[in-house]
Write an enzyme that holds these catalytic residues in place. Structure first.
Site, short mmCIF file in Angstrom:
data_model
loop_
_atom_site.label_atom_id
_atom_site.label_comp_id
_atom_site.label_asym_id
_atom_site.label_seq_id
_atom_site.Cartn_x
_atom_site.Cartn_y
_atom_site.Cartn_z
NE ARG A 119 -2.37 0.72 3.68
CZ ARG A 119 -1.80 1.58 4.53
NH1 ARG A 119 -1.65 2.84 4.19
NH2 ARG A 119 -1.39 1.16 5.71
CE1 TYR A 150 -13.68 19.46 -9.64
CE2 TYR A 150 -12.58 18.47 -7.75
CZ TYR A 150 -13.34 18.34 -8.89
OH TYR A 150 -13.77 17.10 -9.29
CG ASP A 180 -6.41 22.41 -7.78
OD1 ASP A 180 -5.65 22.05 -8.70
OD2 ASP A 180 -7.52 21.89 -7.57
CE LYS A 191 -9.96 17.28 -14.08
NZ LYS A 191 -10.31 16.49 -12.91
#
Length: 388
Positions: free
Chosen positions: A47, A100, A172, A197
């Site tokens: 992990r 966002y 961001d 993105k």
């Protein structure tokens, strides 16, 4: 970007073959050599990430000018981790009104349950922001350009007032993909990206990243991701790492085509305003010119339409532009944004003329995309005539 030249060995220990990219290791358990390694070797569990995640972190650090990178399953989770890692109960976070939408939702809904306050600020009113920097403010969260509406914040000014009060700053940076803007070099404490993105670049995987230069902040982020069990899977990390190989080349084409289309849109009677920071007509163009080295394929415009039926006619008239969320891939996308806008009462969007449309210009031929927009505007005009 650095290319991987890792030498892979077979079980006997003799040199094997070189590969351009590291292997995808689908593993939860990692076999360790001895008892001491159980608690001293990292990663000791899948992990925490293996070869491909480590290579991606190195690439992102180089891209953003960072010392540490932390991977998350999505851009939203990266934003949430960045904020949560620097606050505690009793603190307050100030968020730009243009961030966002899901990031704003996390701050306004989830932080309250953690005992952390949240208030919005106008991204263009820096003096008003400074007046609100009380002792309980622990972090300022901005996105530049703003999501949907593309305001450019005066990031250096915000950073300066924050550092004077020992307030963390988070930005961001998804729009620039770390290529056209390096927030950490401007003093921002945590730079966040939705790898989904432009980094992944093919609309087929999710991912997020937080990059920092300060080791103390890196420790805070690392501890929170460990405590919350947040990580990025090997398949997704591989897709993101592969995307970094072509990122700059793709972005240059997105930029060129988007500017061509934005300039054309600016000349159309049906368009009341084009909102692209790289255009001289943008209110924050001077800030963009100072802080950015280029622009991506995402911008917005206001179309002269009064009804949902007119917007539907415009969208139905398009063939190449598809209707869909997200962006950053080959395909050009468009969405109407009015349904998403929940801004401060005094925000400029309250007095705008026309419907807000967000555009992602993909990698199709720009002339073909302009012809497609022609079809959409023709369909809109026919609808207006029918409604008269």
């Amino acid at each position: 970007m650095k290319r991987n030249t890792r030498l892979i060995h077979n079980k006997a220990g003799s040199p094997g073959r070189r590969t351009v990219n590291p292997p995808i290791e689908r593993a939860s358990t990692v076999i360790l050599p001895d008892r001491k390694a159980l608690y001293s070797r990292k990663p000791g569990y899948g992990r925490m990430g293996l070869s491909v995640q480590r290579e991606l972190e190195v690439a992102l650090c180089e891209l953003e000018g960072a010392s540490d990178a932390h991977l998350t399953p999505s851009g939203l989770s990266a934003c949430a981790v960045a904020v949560a890692s620097v606050v505690k109960a009793g603190d307050k976070v100030l968020i730009s009104d243009s961030i966002y939408g899901p990031s704003r939702r996390f701050c306004e809904r989830r932080l309250a349950r953690m005992g952390v306050g949240c208030e919005r600020f106008d991204p263009r009113k820096i003096q008003a922001l400074e007046a609100r920097l009380s002792d309980d403010v622990a972090a300022i969260f901005l996105e530049s350009p703003g999501s949907l509406t593309f305001e450019i914040s005066d990031t250096p000014a915000i950073v300066a007032m924050a550092k004077a009060r020992d307030i963390r700053t988070i930005m961001d940076n998804t729009w620039s993909a770390g290529v056209f803007c390096q927030p950490l070099s401007m003093g921002v404490d945590l730079s966040v990206q939705a790898l989904t993105k432009y980094v992944v670049g093919h609309a087929d995987a999710f991912g997020g990243a937080i990059t920092v230069k300060d080791k103390a902040i890196a420790k805070e982020v690392a501890e929170l991701t460990d405590d919350w069990g947040i990580s990025l899977g090997p398949e997704e990390a591989y897709a993101a790492l592969r995307g970094t190989r072509t990122l700059i080349t793709r972005l240059k084409q997105h930029e060129t085509s988007a500017l061509q289309i934005a300039t054309w849109l600016d000349q159309q009677e049906t368009v009341s305003q084009v909102i692209h920071p790289a255009l001289p007509s943008h209110p924050d163009h001077a800030l963009w010119s100072r802080d950015f080295s280029g622009s991506s394929g995402l911008f917005a415009f206001l179309v002269e339409a009064e009804t949902d039926a007119e917007i539907d006619a415009f969208i139905d008239g398009l063939e190449l532009f598809k209707l869909g969320f997200s962006w950053g891939g080959y395909e050009s996308l468009i969405i109407p944004c009015d349904e998403q806008l929940t801004r401060l009462p005094e925000d400029w969007t309250q007095s705008r003329t026309g419907r807000l449309m967000r555009v992602h210009v993909g990698l199709e031929d720009a002339d073909d995309l302009i012809e497609d927009l022609h079809r959409g505007f023709d369909a809109l005009d026919r609808k207006k005539i029918l409604d008269l």
